[in-house]
Design an enzyme around this catalytic site. Structure first.
Site, PDB file in Angstrom:
ATOM      1  N   ASP A   8      30.824 -66.045  23.755  1.00 12.27           N
ATOM      2  CA  ASP A   8      31.563 -64.804  23.562  1.00 12.27           C
ATOM      3  C   ASP A   8      33.003 -65.010  24.002  1.00 12.27           C
ATOM      4  O   ASP A   8      33.257 -65.676  25.001  1.00 12.27           O
ATOM      5  CB  ASP A   8      30.911 -63.688  24.389  1.00 12.27           C
ATOM      6  CG  ASP A   8      31.550 -62.341  24.162  1.00 12.27           C
ATOM      7  OD1 ASP A   8      32.005 -62.077  23.036  1.00 12.27           O
ATOM      8  OD2 ASP A   8      31.596 -61.548  25.115  1.00 12.27           O
ATOM      9  N   ASN A  56      27.645 -59.600  14.861  1.00 11.65           N
ATOM     10  CA  ASN A  56      28.808 -60.332  14.339  1.00 11.65           C
ATOM     11  C   ASN A  56      29.035 -60.131  12.848  1.00 11.65           C
ATOM     12  O   ASN A  56      30.111 -60.463  12.333  1.00 11.65           O
ATOM     13  CB  ASN A  56      28.687 -61.828  14.640  1.00 11.65           C
ATOM     14  CG  ASN A  56      28.877 -62.158  16.107  1.00 11.65           C
ATOM     15  OD1 ASN A  56      28.334 -63.117  16.617  1.00 11.65           O
ATOM     16  ND2 ASN A  56      29.646 -61.350  16.824  1.00 11.65           N
TER      17      ASN A  56
END
Length: 178
Positions: A8, A56
């Protein structure tokens, strides 16, 4: 026994350095390679990287496409080294929802490394923790419905056997790179 890393912040890292977001994703892929090599040296049996979550897909299409291509090119560039280092790779998540060519590449890499006995390297793509739990519950419910499992026999082991990480030790250390 098992390290998990949530990849991340790569795009934010690149932006913070005045680079385009995709530069951060490339840097993240290289970092994964370094981490895997460290796990090999330290004899850590299992490494799971959470590389692309179900969330995502909300990113810009160009960034998602870049990531799919990065997975493909990185795998192609690293498969020989994975074999040389006796690494077994497995892709977890809703893999079958990815582009067909990528799914084929993932299955091929798993097949090539399936007999390797070193580090078990799991790459979670199109993965979500809640999604994994829901998938496990649905699988268990189907087994009960089919009569192959009695409700009273549902326990921790049955639940664990329906997770993507079945047959692996629990994660001992979880790192979120953000």
């Amino acid at each position: 026994q098992h390290i998990g890393i949530i990849m991340d912040g790569n795009g934010r890292w690149a932006t913070g350095k005045g680079l385009i977001r995709t530069s951060g994703h490339k840097a993240g892929a290289n970092t994964v390679k370094n981490i895997l090599n460290t796990c090999i040296k330290l004899n850590i049996p299992v490494l799971t990287v959470y590389a692309f979550s179900t969330e995502n897909w909300k990113r810009p299409v160009s960034e998602v496409n870049f990531l799919m291509n990065l997975f493909s090119s990185f795998l192609a560039a690293q498969i020989d080294e994975l074999c040389e280092n006796n690494v077994r790779i497995k892709f977890i998540g809703r893999i079958d929802e990815l582009p067909n060519n990528l799914v084929k590449e993932f299955h091929r890499a798993e097949d090539i490394t399936k007999n390797n006995t070193g580090v078990k390297f799991n790459v979670a793509i199109n993965y979500g923790g809640r999604d994994e739990i829901i998938t496990a519950v649905k699988n268990i419910a189907q087994q009960v419905k089919d009569g192959s499992l009695l409700v009273e026999n549902v326990d921790d082991k049955v639940f664990e056997d329906n997770l993507y990480t079945r047959n692996l030790p629990p994660v001992d250390l979880m790192i979120r790179t953000s």
